[in-house]
Design an enzyme around this catalytic site. Structure first.
Site, PDB file in Angstrom:
ATOM      1  N   THR A  29       0.829  -1.298  -0.024  1.00  0.00           N
ATOM      2  CA  THR A  29      -0.019  -0.082  -0.042  1.00  0.00           C
ATOM      3  C   THR A  29       0.684   1.080  -0.010  1.00  0.00           C
ATOM      4  OG1 THR A  29      -1.578  -0.956   1.104  1.00  0.00           O
ATOM      5  CG2 THR A  29      -1.582   1.175   1.210  1.00  0.00           C
ATOM      6  N   LYS A  59      -7.178   1.417  -3.156  1.00  0.00           N
ATOM      7  CA  LYS A  59      -6.860   0.902  -1.399  1.00  0.00           C
ATOM      8  C   LYS A  59      -6.938   2.022  -0.419  1.00  0.00           C
ATOM      9  CE  LYS A  59      -5.141  -1.646   1.637  1.00  0.00           C
ATOM     10  NZ  LYS A  59      -3.861  -2.370   2.045  1.00  0.00           N
ATOM     11  N   LYS A  86       0.603   5.165   8.244  1.00  0.00           N
ATOM     12  CA  LYS A  86       1.213   5.412   7.186  1.00  0.00           C
ATOM     13  C   LYS A  86       0.233   5.399   5.960  1.00  0.00           C
ATOM     14  CE  LYS A  86       2.551   1.985   4.486  1.00  0.00           C
ATOM     15  NZ  LYS A  86       1.763   1.047   3.619  1.00  0.00           N
TER      16      LYS A  86
END
Length: 291
Positions: free
Chosen positions: A101, A176, A244
């Site tokens: 990701t 995502k 993150k």
């Protein structure tokens, strides 16, 4: 057509999810070279027949299809664009698939750099956590050229069950971000529901029997709420990596002029947990915020 006879696969990153994903490819009969920063993390794969590579450069020299799933966008950039990375050392006609990701803008830049070298790239982040990886039931969201997606699809099918082509380079990563945004606020709701049940004197496990099957049902409620009740905070997905992801989503949303208050709140709570030493716990450790 991708077959074990015409394909040598490279796999970079054998963490919580990558190890299981690479294992499925070995078991499917594909020759596999593996690289990870800590070689011991690859021991299980090496025992299954995978071969060790000492760097991304060696992977690029050995394999014609490479999967990567590393930690942060800076790691992706190093693996793909660094001096010893895949693209500077890759062979024309190779396929590189990043399942980390990462930032959509970085995925688009990697695509453009790879194209100059005659290399095919796809951004294909996944959802489903450690369980999905172990059971080869991941959701895989893919950006890049449609023909490249169709060529790699048989390998994706060794890793997941919900595999969707989303569009041009970067589209997998944007999808995502949608996934992570939906999860972020949901995780707050899951934890609050469990805490509420406990304070109300209910049996939380019995409560889950009712609410997981109704309108409140979600993957997180079914899979992570039980871990909260068992005090199991081992990472299926690290808090530090979720933070993150939320930062990437916030940056992208800001770039589009979008306000995301639910996402901001979730990130602030996880930031507080990380500050208390929980960055390597699983995302279900948000339960501890109330404890």
């Amino acid at each position: 057509m991708v077959t074990p006879e015409n394909t040598i696969i490279g796999f970079i990153g054998t963490g919580v999810m990558g190890k299981s994903m690479a294992s499925h490819l070995v078991k499917a009969g594909f020759p596999l070279y593996v690289y990870t920063r800590t070689k011991e993390k690859a021991d299980e794969l090496l025992a299954q027949g995978a071969k060790w590579a000492a760097s991304p450069k060696e992977i690029a020299n050995s394999a014609n299809i490479v999967f990567t799933i590393v930690g942060y966008p800076k790691d992706v950039e190093e693996v793909y664009l660094g001096e010893n990375g895949l693209i500077p050392n890759g062979k024309a006609g190779s396929f590189y698939i990043d399942m980390t990701t990462s930032a959509p803008t970085l995925a688009a830049r990697i695509y453009e750099e790879a194209k100059k070298a005659g290399i095919h790239t796809l951004d294909a982040p996944v959802s489903g956590g450690d369980i999905g990886a172990q059971e080869a039931k991941l959701s895989i969201m893919v950006g890049g050229d449609k023909a490249d997606f169709e060529y790699i699809l048989p390998l994706f099918e060794k890793l997941g069950t919900n595999i969707v082509y989303q569009g041009k380079a970067g589209s997998g990563q944007h999808t995502k971000m949608c996934n992570q945004i939906a999860i972020a606020s949901n995780m707050i709701g899951v934890a609050e529901a469990i805490i509420y049940a406990e304070k109300a004197g209910l049996d939380p496990e019995n409560v889950l029997k009712s609410i997981t099957k109704g309108a409140a049902g979600s993957w997180s409620l079914s899979n992570l709420a039980p871990r909260m009740l068992q005090q199991d905070f081992a990472p299926g997905f690290y808090i530090k990596h979720f933070i993150k992801d939320m930062k990437i989503a916030i940056d992208e949303a800001n770039g589009m002029g979008m306000d995301a208050p639910g996402l901001q709140l979730a990130k602030s709570l996880y930031d507080q947990l990380a500050g208390k030493g929980e960055e390597n716990s699983g995302t279900q450790a948000i339960y501890k915020y109330w404890k």
